[in-house]
Design an enzyme around this catalytic site. Structure first.
Site, PDB file in Angstrom:
ATOM      1  N   ILE A  85     -68.639  -1.824  -7.644  1.00 41.44           N
ATOM      2  CA  ILE A  85     -69.816  -2.207  -6.853  1.00 41.44           C
ATOM      3  C   ILE A  85     -69.465  -2.781  -5.490  1.00 41.44           C
ATOM      4  O   ILE A  85     -70.361  -3.145  -4.724  1.00 41.44           O
ATOM      5  CB  ILE A  85     -70.720  -3.205  -7.615  1.00 41.44           C
ATOM      6  CG1 ILE A  85     -69.938  -4.447  -8.068  1.00 41.44           C
ATOM      7  CG2 ILE A  85     -71.383  -2.537  -8.793  1.00 41.44           C
ATOM      8  CD1 ILE A  85     -70.817  -5.485  -8.759  1.00 41.44           C
ATOM      9  N   PHE A 125     -59.626  -7.892   0.858  1.00 38.96           N
ATOM     10  CA  PHE A 125     -58.744  -8.657  -0.019  1.00 38.96           C
ATOM     11  C   PHE A 125     -59.098  -8.526  -1.499  1.00 38.96           C
ATOM     12  O   PHE A 125     -58.387  -9.045  -2.344  1.00 38.96           O
ATOM     13  CB  PHE A 125     -58.781 -10.145   0.362  1.00 38.96           C
ATOM     14  CG  PHE A 125     -58.412 -10.406   1.801  1.00 38.96           C
ATOM     15  CD1 PHE A 125     -57.097 -10.339   2.212  1.00 38.96           C
ATOM     16  CD2 PHE A 125     -59.388 -10.692   2.730  1.00 38.96           C
ATOM     17  CE1 PHE A 125     -56.749 -10.567   3.532  1.00 38.96           C
ATOM     18  CE2 PHE A 125     -59.061 -10.930   4.060  1.00 38.96           C
ATOM     19  CZ  PHE A 125     -57.735 -10.863   4.465  1.00 38.96           C
ATOM     20  N   ASP A 154     -69.968 -18.523   5.834  1.00 42.12           N
ATOM     21  CA  ASP A 154     -70.119 -17.070   6.012  1.00 42.12           C
ATOM     22  C   ASP A 154     -71.454 -16.607   5.446  1.00 42.12           C
ATOM     23  O   ASP A 154     -71.530 -15.592   4.745  1.00 42.12           O
ATOM     24  CB  ASP A 154     -68.964 -16.318   5.357  1.00 42.12           C
ATOM     25  CG  ASP A 154     -68.874 -14.859   5.830  1.00 42.12           C
ATOM     26  OD1 ASP A 154     -69.372 -14.562   6.940  1.00 42.12           O
ATOM     27  OD2 ASP A 154     -68.318 -14.028   5.102  1.00 42.12           O
TER      28      ASP A 154
END
Length: 312
Positions: free
Chosen positions: A10, A15, A123
């Site tokens: 998904i 990373f 973020d």
């Protein structure tokens, strides 16, 4: 991982990869983030695990457990079945003011809980705002920092279109106020259907976007009809000087935010606790050990580490 079976892939990142897994016994679905057990297991991964596992709130993806495989660390999390807010708004074009407020109230509730736990996300963006039905679920704490455990934020972290002006200074800044700015970007996009600073054409000229952010230079198109209270809130979020920017507490008492506020948006997390410094040090030691284990590690070694993580 013998308790789980893979359903599908998904997500892929620089990373990590994310897969949908089903628990064989309970049939429950989970999102599992796989991080290669090499030099990518650094301070950022440690922060993600330590910070995320301390957050318990209905508008935050629930951290479940960490599993060690011969090649990866697998972070098992709650699965949000309805994609992210980015896809939802793309399909809708833009949202009505009432619907945007409904999602914004949930977003603020989740981010406020992070801040109450002295964690800034750093973020916040559409792609990190998932949907489970109509419920917002904040995810991806890879850039997060705890005021209690880590140094004060000073690095240029985040996604350009959502970054607050003070982050470009490369000096220490208040991560909570930077999160407020990012929440404002999410609100603006929900209402307008476009980025407040820069657009797709400006991706090749990021300096133009940076200049607009530094000046807090935005406008609401004449074709967008929103209330004065809403315009007032946006104008108080998009303030270049963080000291003069509206705070999370002030957002939660703003007239526009309080309208039709669901009772659940006023609730905090349950069973919230701070991990002890001793526990955190133990987690870091286990992660260091996992990073240094060769891929030929015996099953007993892996199981010992996995059991240690479960007891954290």
């Amino acid at each position: 991982m013998e308790n789980y079976e893979e359903v599908k892939n998904i997500g892929d990142g620089n990373f990590a990869i994310v897969k949908l897994l089903r628990h064989k016994e309970t049939k429950a679905l989970f999102a599992v983030k796989y991080i290669s057990r090499d030099q990518t297991i650094d301070e950022r991964v440690e922060r993600e695990i330590i910070n995320h596992r301390s957050l318990h709130h209905p508008n935050i993806i629930q951290f479940k457990e960490v599993i060690l495989t011969p090649t990866h660390i697998a972070i098992v999390m709650e699965y949000a079945a309805n994609g992210d807010l980015f896809d939802y708004v793309c399909n809708q074009g833009k949202l009505s003011e009432d619907e945007a407020r409904y999602f914004f109230q949930q977003l603020i509730s989740g981010v406020s809980h992070c801040h109450d736990m002295e964690i800034c996300h750093r973020d916040l963006k559409f792609e990190n705002t998932l949907l489970d039905g109509r419920r917002i679920k904040i995810c991806d704490f890879g850039y997060s920092k705890s005021r209690l455990l880590h140094s004060r934020p000073n690095s240029r972290i985040g996604t350009l279109s959502y970054i607050a002006p003070e982050i470009f200074s490369c000096k220490e800044y208040d991560g909570k106020l930077a999160d407020v700015w990012s929440c404002g970007v999410i609100l603006y996009i929900m209402l307008v259907g476009e980025l407040p600073f820069g657009d797709q054409k400006d991706l090749k000229n990021p300096q133009k976007t940076v200049n607009q952010i530094m000046l807090a230079q935005y406008k609401i198109p004449n074709t967008i009809h929103i209330s004065q209270d809403c315009r007032n809130l946006i104008s108080r979020i998009f303030v270049a000087n963080p000291v003069k920017r509206i705070t999370m507490r002030e957002i939660k008492s703003h007239a526009w935010f309080l309208k039709d506020l669901p009772k659940e948006s006023t609730k905090g997390g349950q069973d919230v606790y701070y991990s002890s410094l001793q526990t955190i040090e133990e987690i870091m030691n286990i992660l260091d050990e996992a990073k240094n284990l060769p891929e030929t590690s015996s099953r007993d070694q892996l199981e010992d580490l996995a059991e240690a993580l479960k007891k954290m």
